[in-house]
Design a protein around this motif. Sequence first.
Motif, short mmCIF file in Angstrom:
data_model
loop_
_atom_site.label_atom_id
_atom_site.label_comp_id
_atom_site.label_asym_id
_atom_site.label_seq_id
_atom_site.Cartn_x
_atom_site.Cartn_y
_atom_site.Cartn_z
N ARG A 13 0.53 -1.45 -0.29
CA ARG A 13 0.10 0.03 0.23
C ARG A 13 0.63 1.19 -0.13
NH1 ARG A 13 -4.63 -1.29 4.54
NH2 ARG A 13 -6.34 -2.95 3.07
N THR A 14 2.07 0.91 0.61
CA THR A 14 2.61 2.33 0.43
C THR A 14 3.17 2.84 -0.14
OG1 THR A 14 3.43 1.99 3.07
CG2 THR A 14 4.62 3.17 2.07
N TYR A 15 3.77 1.28 -1.23
CA TYR A 15 4.24 1.69 -2.24
C TYR A 15 3.81 2.27 -3.35
CZ TYR A 15 6.36 -0.06 -6.99
OH TYR A 15 6.72 0.05 -8.74
N HIS A 16 2.44 1.66 -3.18
CA HIS A 16 1.67 1.98 -4.19
C HIS A 16 1.05 3.86 -4.68
CE1 HIS A 16 0.15 -1.92 -5.59
NE2 HIS A 16 1.03 -2.13 -5.64
N ARG A 17 1.32 3.97 -3.00
CA ARG A 17 1.30 5.45 -2.99
C ARG A 17 2.06 6.22 -2.79
NH1 ARG A 17 -0.76 5.77 2.93
NH2 ARG A 17 -2.95 3.99 2.53
N LEU A 18 3.23 6.40 -2.67
CA LEU A 18 4.44 6.74 -3.50
C LEU A 18 4.29 6.69 -4.80
CD1 LEU A 18 7.02 5.52 -0.87
CD2 LEU A 18 5.44 7.66 -0.49
N THR A 19 4.03 5.96 -5.51
CA THR A 19 3.79 5.45 -6.89
C THR A 19 3.22 6.51 -7.66
OG1 THR A 19 4.66 3.41 -7.13
CG2 THR A 19 3.71 4.70 -8.79
N PHE A 202 -2.50 18.96 -10.18
CA PHE A 202 -2.09 17.62 -9.65
C PHE A 202 -3.18 17.38 -8.66
CE2 PHE A 202 -0.35 17.00 -5.31
CZ PHE A 202 0.08 15.85 -5.95
N LEU A 203 -3.90 17.62 -7.73
CA LEU A 203 -5.32 17.28 -7.24
C LEU A 203 -5.82 15.79 -8.55
CD1 LEU A 203 -6.34 19.86 -5.05
CD2 LEU A 203 -4.80 17.87 -4.46
N ALA A 204 -6.18 16.61 -9.93
CA ALA A 204 -6.49 16.26 -10.88
C ALA A 204 -5.51 14.61 -10.73
CB ALA A 204 -7.02 16.33 -11.65
N GLN A 205 -4.38 14.18 -10.63
CA GLN A 205 -3.86 13.76 -11.52
C GLN A 205 -3.58 12.61 -10.06
OE1 GLN A 205 -2.65 13.16 -14.53
NE2 GLN A 205 -3.02 14.76 -15.68
N GLN A 206 -3.35 13.14 -8.98
CA GLN A 206 -3.69 12.00 -8.05
C GLN A 206 -4.17 11.61 -7.34
OE1 GLN A 206 -2.66 14.32 -3.63
NE2 GLN A 206 -1.83 12.70 -3.68
N PHE A 207 -5.75 12.03 -8.25
CA PHE A 207 -7.31 11.47 -7.80
C PHE A 207 -7.08 9.96 -9.13
CE2 PHE A 207 -11.43 10.02 -8.66
CZ PHE A 207 -11.89 9.81 -7.67
N ARG A 208 -6.31 9.82 -10.35
CA ARG A 208 -6.67 9.19 -11.03
C ARG A 208 -5.93 8.11 -11.26
NH1 ARG A 208 -4.33 11.48 -16.62
NH2 ARG A 208 -5.22 9.54 -17.47
N PHE A 209 -4.43 8.60 -10.66
CA PHE A 209 -2.98 7.40 -10.51
C PHE A 209 -3.51 6.82 -9.46
CE2 PHE A 209 -0.93 10.42 -12.96
CZ PHE A 209 -0.45 9.10 -13.88
N ARG A 210 -4.26 7.35 -8.43
CA ARG A 210 -5.00 6.23 -7.34
C ARG A 210 -6.04 5.64 -8.23
NH1 ARG A 210 -7.11 9.56 -2.23
NH2 ARG A 210 -8.89 9.61 -3.82
N ARG A 211 -6.50 5.78 -8.50
CA ARG A 211 -7.61 4.73 -9.08
C ARG A 211 -7.35 4.00 -9.90
NH1 ARG A 211 -12.98 5.69 -8.56
NH2 ARG A 211 -13.94 7.16 -6.96
N LEU A 212 -5.99 4.16 -10.58
CA LEU A 212 -4.98 3.33 -11.62
C LEU A 212 -5.00 2.49 -11.35
CD1 LEU A 212 -4.00 6.01 -14.35
CD2 LEU A 212 -5.92 4.12 -14.59
N LEU A 213 -4.17 2.23 -10.27
CA LEU A 213 -3.10 1.64 -9.28
C LEU A 213 -3.52 0.88 -7.66
CD1 LEU A 213 -0.36 3.86 -8.86
CD2 LEU A 213 -0.36 2.08 -10.41
N GLU A 214 -5.37 0.99 -8.00
CA GLU A 214 -6.09 0.10 -6.91
C GLU A 214 -6.34 -0.83 -7.59
OE1 GLU A 214 -9.42 2.06 -6.64
OE2 GLU A 214 -8.68 3.29 -4.49
N ARG A 215 -5.78 -2.18 -5.94
CA ARG A 215 -5.76 -3.19 -6.61
C ARG A 215 -7.34 -3.57 -5.67
NH1 ARG A 215 -3.45 -2.16 -9.63
NH2 ARG A 215 -1.26 -2.98 -10.60
#
Length: 215
Positions: A13-19, A202-215
């Motif tokens: 989770r930490t790795y996905h968050r940092l990524t 930045f807020l938009a991209q952070q939300f996008r990548f959080r959804r893309l990296l969710e497992r």
Amino acid sequence: MSVIRRPGLFGRRTYHRLTGVTAAASAATVETLTVGLWFAVVVIEPRTTLAALLGLCALFCGSILRASVVEVTTATLEGLFQPERIGVALLASAGWLCWLFVAESVGGEFGLAVAGIALAALLAVQSRLEARVFGPTGRRIGPAGFALPATLTAVGATVLLASTWFTEWSVTTDPLSLGLATVVVRVEAFQVGFVVFGLFVFLAQQFRFRRLLER
């Protein structure tokens, strides 16, 4: 206790968050700088054919680089100028051009609002296509995963354009003596709008990548 019973879960989770944060910062920097450059040469500065072409090139190259960030974060980068990436970049560039065209054609605050809505819709479509082409296979993202980032970016763009069209204030500091030179710092409204735009991107991209990296 659940984390202790499943070792490695916290690490993943930490790795996905940092990524996600790193990728969001990279994509937001690229988009803010390239869109900001295009905006400066076609809106703030006197518009010329050469400036418009340079701004369009900046938009297109920025879209290619941002799509590359998405692909390298969620999959494996297979090449910079793939047909799919070029298509996504063209769609993103067309979205920004349509945004400015609608705002200038309609005019006024109403035109600003209509253009913002159009930009949000176009960016949502572009994000969905980008996720389908470059996102992880088997991962389904709901409409909110595309609509919210697109809306955040459109709001930031609307603030940027409003600060340029409807706001004329500026703040100038007193002259500062630095050795043999005298420095005067001047902050104008569109510069504040540019910072606000970057934060929303930045807020938009952070939300996008959080959804893309969710497992």
